[in-house]
Design a protein around this motif. Structure first.
Motif, mmCIF file in Angstrom:
data_model
loop_
_atom_site.group_PDB
_atom_site.id
_atom_site.type_symbol
_atom_site.label_atom_id
_atom_site.label_comp_id
_atom_site.label_asym_id
_atom_site.label_seq_id
_atom_site.Cartn_x
_atom_site.Cartn_y
_atom_site.Cartn_z
ATOM 1 N N LYS A 223 -35.501 -78.038 50.356
ATOM 2 C CA LYS A 223 -36.680 -78.697 50.477
ATOM 3 C C LYS A 223 -36.822 -79.156 51.885
ATOM 4 O O LYS A 223 -35.562 -78.691 52.552
ATOM 5 N N LEU A 224 -37.759 -79.335 52.499
ATOM 6 C CA LEU A 224 -37.772 -80.245 53.908
ATOM 7 C C LEU A 224 -36.767 -81.317 54.032
ATOM 8 O O LEU A 224 -36.577 -81.885 53.522
ATOM 9 N N GLY A 225 -36.052 -81.066 55.235
ATOM 10 C CA GLY A 225 -34.865 -82.149 55.501
ATOM 11 C C GLY A 225 -33.735 -81.822 54.984
ATOM 12 O O GLY A 225 -32.567 -82.387 55.513
ATOM 13 N N ASP A 226 -33.505 -80.399 54.316
ATOM 14 C CA ASP A 226 -32.195 -80.295 53.854
ATOM 15 C C ASP A 226 -31.135 -79.784 54.918
ATOM 16 O O ASP A 226 -31.848 -79.141 55.675
ATOM 17 N N THR A 227 -29.977 -80.177 54.531
ATOM 18 C CA THR A 227 -28.932 -79.434 55.598
ATOM 19 C C THR A 227 -28.102 -78.374 54.775
ATOM 20 O O THR A 227 -27.778 -78.492 53.705
ATOM 21 N N VAL A 228 -28.459 -77.071 55.236
ATOM 22 C CA VAL A 228 -27.683 -76.063 54.447
ATOM 23 C C VAL A 228 -26.635 -75.059 55.491
ATOM 24 O O VAL A 228 -26.910 -74.773 56.330
ATOM 25 N N LEU A 229 -25.442 -74.994 54.753
ATOM 26 C CA LEU A 229 -24.271 -74.287 55.230
ATOM 27 C C LEU A 229 -24.774 -72.884 54.916
ATOM 28 O O LEU A 229 -24.578 -72.481 53.738
ATOM 29 N N ILE A 230 -24.743 -71.782 55.817
ATOM 30 C CA ILE A 230 -24.892 -70.676 55.510
ATOM 31 C C ILE A 230 -23.592 -69.773 56.301
ATOM 32 O O ILE A 230 -23.436 -69.793 57.537
ATOM 33 N N TRP A 231 -23.069 -69.187 55.204
ATOM 34 C CA TRP A 231 -21.972 -68.374 55.619
ATOM 35 C C TRP A 231 -22.478 -66.851 56.070
ATOM 36 O O TRP A 231 -23.373 -66.464 55.569
ATOM 37 N N GLY A 232 -21.888 -66.147 57.054
ATOM 38 C CA GLY A 232 -22.366 -64.993 57.555
ATOM 39 C C GLY A 232 -23.674 -65.110 58.124
ATOM 40 O O GLY A 232 -24.559 -64.105 57.815
ATOM 41 N N ALA A 233 -24.105 -66.007 58.653
ATOM 42 C CA ALA A 233 -25.331 -66.459 59.031
ATOM 43 C C ALA A 233 -26.120 -65.293 60.009
ATOM 44 O O ALA A 233 -27.174 -65.467 60.045
ATOM 45 N N SER A 234 -25.220 -64.588 60.684
ATOM 46 C CA SER A 234 -26.097 -63.343 61.275
ATOM 47 C C SER A 234 -26.075 -62.046 60.634
ATOM 48 O O SER A 234 -26.372 -61.072 61.342
ATOM 49 N N GLY A 235 -25.527 -61.954 59.315
ATOM 50 C CA GLY A 235 -25.501 -60.802 58.768
ATOM 51 C C GLY A 235 -26.620 -60.354 57.865
ATOM 52 O O GLY A 235 -27.677 -61.130 58.043
ATOM 53 N N GLY A 236 -26.431 -59.348 57.057
ATOM 54 C CA GLY A 236 -27.609 -58.827 56.141
ATOM 55 C C GLY A 236 -28.263 -59.775 55.387
ATOM 56 O O GLY A 236 -29.623 -59.860 55.491
ATOM 57 N N LEU A 237 -27.336 -60.527 54.600
ATOM 58 C CA LEU A 237 -28.153 -61.679 53.962
ATOM 59 C C LEU A 237 -28.391 -62.850 54.476
ATOM 60 O O LEU A 237 -29.388 -63.591 54.744
ATOM 61 N N GLY A 238 -27.230 -63.507 55.391
ATOM 62 C CA GLY A 238 -27.465 -64.682 56.047
ATOM 63 C C GLY A 238 -28.444 -64.701 56.827
ATOM 64 O O GLY A 238 -28.917 -65.704 57.245
ATOM 65 N N SER A 239 -28.862 -63.717 57.621
ATOM 66 C CA SER A 239 -29.553 -63.894 58.887
ATOM 67 C C SER A 239 -31.246 -64.186 58.292
ATOM 68 O O SER A 239 -31.964 -64.843 58.985
ATOM 69 N N TYR A 240 -31.446 -63.840 56.855
ATOM 70 C CA TYR A 240 -32.782 -64.071 56.453
ATOM 71 C C TYR A 240 -32.720 -65.521 55.833
ATOM 72 O O TYR A 240 -33.560 -66.319 55.896
ATOM 73 N N ALA A 241 -31.726 -66.075 55.131
ATOM 74 C CA ALA A 241 -31.461 -67.301 55.183
ATOM 75 C C ALA A 241 -31.566 -68.209 56.083
ATOM 76 O O ALA A 241 -32.115 -69.344 56.011
ATOM 77 N N THR A 242 -30.967 -67.954 57.373
ATOM 78 C CA THR A 242 -31.069 -68.860 58.451
ATOM 79 C C THR A 242 -32.534 -68.798 58.875
ATOM 80 O O THR A 242 -32.954 -69.934 59.087
ATOM 81 N N GLN A 243 -33.342 -67.833 58.939
ATOM 82 C CA GLN A 243 -34.835 -67.976 59.179
ATOM 83 C C GLN A 243 -35.448 -68.889 58.233
ATOM 84 O O GLN A 243 -36.357 -69.576 58.563
ATOM 85 N N MET A 244 -35.103 -68.422 56.859
ATOM 86 C CA MET A 244 -35.993 -69.233 55.900
ATOM 87 C C MET A 244 -35.560 -70.828 55.976
ATOM 88 O O MET A 244 -36.569 -71.726 55.811
ATOM 89 N N ALA A 245 -34.474 -71.251 56.312
ATOM 90 C CA ALA A 245 -33.882 -72.817 56.359
ATOM 91 C C ALA A 245 -34.828 -73.337 57.703
ATOM 92 O O ALA A 245 -35.321 -74.251 57.438
ATOM 93 N N LEU A 246 -34.864 -72.572 58.804
ATOM 94 C CA LEU A 246 -35.563 -72.985 59.861
ATOM 95 C C LEU A 246 -37.133 -72.927 59.646
ATOM 96 O O LEU A 246 -37.772 -74.049 59.829
ATOM 97 N N ALA A 247 -37.761 -71.903 58.775
ATOM 98 C CA ALA A 247 -38.944 -72.089 58.620
ATOM 99 C C ALA A 247 -39.448 -73.057 57.754
ATOM 100 O O ALA A 247 -40.455 -73.590 57.723
ATOM 101 N N GLY A 248 -38.680 -73.465 56.739
ATOM 102 C CA GLY A 248 -38.595 -74.229 55.737
ATOM 103 C C GLY A 248 -38.397 -75.772 56.069
ATOM 104 O O GLY A 248 -38.312 -76.886 55.227
#
Length: 445
Positions: A223-248
């Motif tokens: 949700k809005l305002g969460d802090t999310v630890l993303i392992w492998g944040a530039s990798g195939g899966l983590g790079s999308y999680a990073t974008q989604m965290a920022l967009a959300g």
């Protein structure tokens, strides 16, 4: 096959053109062979080389079943499940094909001495099987990798819970690393018009997986305002999680393994980045003993970056190597959501930090039909972008899989199949111009 390629490259998308094209009897495909299952016996995972086991073969075009489509594949991509298939870990995928083959006469087509691999594609519909009316020859498509029979009520509320849920190209045959592919038509989604074939092929599996894992109510429900630890944040899966965290509206804490990967995270807009190699984290003292002091050091580093906050969500996919640390660093009442386990499936953690701090561990696997559509819509709307870094030819697919296996890549690695070169397939140049910098962010990284 050349006539099919020429028709696609011409830009003609009329149904009559494609319905009138002859379908060849054979096509080129990336395969593993059943008689080579034992070639890596005795070797540690790291030394198993996909360049030895992945082949480019001519294989017969299968008959279409009701509800299926034959797609001319312009480009595909490498996922970790292709690496697993190529090194026959944790089990040979031929066991999946054998079990599937016993379920029906149409399923028998999948039980072959070779396995056509690949769980992503972008291309054009050539043929549809009986009973299909939504999709027509000539339509540009991408495909998600959820293959479901839907005969059981168990999957009717969430298709990922169907007892016959399979991942196409991993637990089924006729995957996307090929000139042609067979999919269920409920796997098809519109190709984003502002992307090239290779760009459009690259998000499918990982984008949908990250969406369910991080955003969906079936996953972490970020949700809005969460802090999310993303392992492998530039990798195939983590790079999308990073974008989604920022967009959300969340704050990602990105864990990477090099300065170059840290810079990519910053280029996406992430401000809090941990280079785990530079900072020397070693969560295991040896093969059997973890080091809780390292968990605590990571937790202190996260609080230093966040101004004293522990993370609400841990986006966990490395598995064995990091899981103990992930459970420790989540805040009281926080969530660890896990998939993949690319460093090992046997997770170990100190249950006191889970139980006494009321944390939750959620297992997440790919995405259901609705989640896959929603994830693809984010790509189509330019809210999330492909993270394609490099594209290989089909002949070099072994090297592409090797790079992913050895973590030598950034983002996603693409593979051209029918497309003769990169950069083709864009039909909305104006839309592309709006997002081109973000689309190219991972190029040659």
């Amino acid at each position: 096959m050349q006539q099919i390629r020429d028709a696609i490259l011409s830009g003609d998308r009329t149904e009559e053109t494609y319905a009138g094209l002859a379908v060849p009897q054979q096509y080129r495909a990336v395969t593993v062979h059943k008689d080579e299952v034992g070639i890596f016996e005795g070797l540690p995972s790291r030394e198993k080389d996909p360049r030895r086991s992945l082949h480019v073969d001519e294989v017969p075009v299968p008959e279409l079943a009701p509800g299926e489509a034959l797609v001319a594949v312009m480009a595909s991509a490498i996922n970790y499940n292709t690496v697993w298939t190529s090194i026959f870990e944790p089990v040979s995928t031929f066991g999946f094909l054998e079990r599937y083959g016993r379920t029906s006469d149409y399923a028998k087509r999948h039980d072959l001495p070779y396995h056509v691999v690949g769980s992503d594609l972008a291309g054009v519909v050539l043929r549809t099987g009986p009973g299909v009316h939504k999709w027509k020859p000539g339509q540009e498509v991408v495909a998600h990798c959820l293959s479901v029979e839907l005969e059981s009520a168990d999957g009717h509320n969430d298709t990922m819970l169907d007892p016959e849920q399979r991942i196409w190209g991993f637990e089924t045959n006729f995957g996307g690393l090929a000139e042609l592919a067979v999919v269920k038509t409920n796997q098809l989604m519109p190709k984003p018009s502002h992307l090239t074939w290779e760009e459009a092929a690259s998000p499918g599996l990982v984008n949908s997986t990250a969406y369910r894992q991080l955003i969906s109510r079936n996953g972490a429900g970020m949700k809005l305002g969460d802090t999310v630890l993303i392992w492998g944040a530039s990798g195939g899966l983590g790079s999308y999680a990073t974008q989604m965290a920022l967009a959300g509206g969340a704050t990602p804490v990105c864990v990477v393994s090099s300065p170059e990967k840290a810079e990519i995270c910053r280029s996406m807009g992430a401000e809090l980045v941990i280079d785990r190699n530079a900072e020397g984290y070693r969560f295991w003292k040896d093969e059997t003993t973890q080091d809780p002091k390292e968990w605590k050091r990571l937790g202190a580093r996260i609080r230093e970056l966040t101004g004293g906050k522990d993370v609400d969500v841990v986006f966990e996919h490395p598995g064995r190597e990091t899981f103990g640390a992930s459970v420790y660093v989540a805040r009281k009442g926080g969530t660890i959501v896990t998939c993949a386990s690319t460093s090992g499936y046997m997770h170990e953690y100190d249950n006191r930090y889970l139980w006494m701090s009321l944390k939750r561990v959620i297992g997440s696997h790919f995405a259901n039909y609705r989640e896959a559509w929603e994830a693809n819509d984010l790509i189509n709307r330019g809210l999330i972008h492909p993270t394609l870094s490099k594209t290989y030819t089909m002949e070099d697919v072994g090297q592409a899989a090797y790079d992913v296996h050895q973590n030598l890549h950034q983002g996603k690695v693409g593979v051209l199949t029918l497309a003769p070169e990169e950069g083709l397939g864009v039909s909305d140049e104006a839309k592309r111009a709006t997002h081109v910098q973000a689309i190219n962010r991972f190029r040659n990284a």
